[in-house]
Enzyme design. Structure first.
Site, PDB file in Angstrom:
ATOM      1  N   CYS A   5      -8.547   3.349 -35.861  1.00 11.66           N
ATOM      2  CA  CYS A   5      -9.435   3.953 -34.856  1.00 11.66           C
ATOM      3  C   CYS A   5     -10.845   3.522 -35.250  1.00 11.66           C
ATOM      4  O   CYS A   5     -11.002   2.651 -36.112  1.00 11.66           O
ATOM      5  CB  CYS A   5      -9.259   5.465 -34.780  1.00 11.66           C
ATOM      6  SG  CYS A   5      -9.650   6.389 -36.281  1.00 11.66           S
TER       7      CYS A   5
ATOM      8  N   HIS B 222      -0.260   4.991 -56.918  1.00 12.33           N
ATOM      9  CA  HIS B 222      -0.442   6.359 -57.411  1.00 12.33           C
ATOM     10  C   HIS B 222      -0.052   7.436 -56.408  1.00 12.33           C
ATOM     11  O   HIS B 222       0.326   8.537 -56.814  1.00 12.33           O
ATOM     12  CB  HIS B 222      -1.913   6.575 -57.814  1.00 12.33           C
ATOM     13  CG  HIS B 222      -2.275   5.886 -59.085  1.00 12.33           C
ATOM     14  ND1 HIS B 222      -3.387   6.207 -59.825  1.00 12.33           N
ATOM     15  CD2 HIS B 222      -1.651   4.882 -59.768  1.00 12.33           C
ATOM     16  CE1 HIS B 222      -3.455   5.433 -60.904  1.00 12.33           C
ATOM     17  NE2 HIS B 222      -2.414   4.614 -60.881  1.00 12.33           N
TER      18      HIS B 222
HETATM   19  C1  RB5 Z   1     -13.713   7.287 -30.893  1.00 13.24           C
HETATM   20  O1  RB5 Z   1     -14.978   7.397 -30.419  1.00 13.24           O
HETATM   21  C2  RB5 Z   1     -13.642   7.663 -32.356  1.00 13.24           C
HETATM   22  O2  RB5 Z   1     -14.010   8.989 -32.522  1.00 13.24           O
HETATM   23  C3  RB5 Z   1     -12.276   7.399 -32.891  1.00 13.24           C
HETATM   24  O3  RB5 Z   1     -11.960   6.055 -32.739  1.00 13.24           O
HETATM   25  C4  RB5 Z   1     -12.078   7.683 -34.355  1.00 13.24           C
HETATM   26  O4  RB5 Z   1     -13.073   7.100 -35.140  1.00 13.24           O
HETATM   27  C5  RB5 Z   1     -11.868   9.087 -34.700  1.00 13.24           C
HETATM   28  O5  RB5 Z   1     -11.711   9.460 -35.881  1.00 13.24           O
END
Ligand code: RB5
Length: 146
Positions: free
Chosen positions: A65, A98
């Protein structure tokens, strides 16, 4: 190795890159999405991939993400999952040795594709260590059933 991938829009491009690298390396790759750079929410993708690992349908998961944090938080809600947000290859390898991590998460915002490849390669290539580390992971597993 059977690898499942998952990402939101913030990790989409990196997921696509890692997918090609893993396929080129001969791995069997599943992808639970997302399937475009359009804004979306990360929890379901992270959960679906982590559940595949927990169910034995994949050996490891690679999630991405924007930060790598959201997908790690979600994955760690699934019993049997030990997900780490790795920022370099050493950290990824250490999490295997670990912590017996079975999910690695990546920051689509901070990692260059080549860095991500190094992290994933180290993660997949590193074996878990026994002894005191096995004992500690056993304690984590026991906590899940409390
Ligand atoms: C998206 O804006 C962002 O919040 C997501 O990709 C991620 O980083 C969340 O933890």
């Amino acid at each position: 190795m059977r690898i499942v991938l998952g990402a939101d829009h913030g990790g989409f491009a990196l997921k696509e890159h890692v997918k090609e690298t893993l396929k080129a390396g001969g791995h069997s790759v599943s992808d639970v999405g997302t399937s475009s750079a359009e804004s979306t929410d990360y929890p379901q993708f992270a959960h679906d991939a982590a559940q595949m690992v927990a169910d034995g349908d994949a050996d490891m998961a690679v999630l991405a993400c924007g930060s790598g944090n959201g997908v790690a938080i979600v994955a760690n809600k699934v019993p049997g999952i030990r997900a780490v947000n790795a920022h370099d290859a050493d950290e990824a390898a250490l999490s295997r040795r670990h912590n017996h991590a079975n999910v690695v998460t990546l920051s689509g915002a901070r990692l260059e594709p080549a860095e991500a490849d190094h992290i994933v390669a180290a993660f997949l290539a590193t074996e878990t260590e026994g002894g005191r580390h096995e004992r500690r992971v056993g304690q984590i597993v026991a906590l899940e059933s409390e």
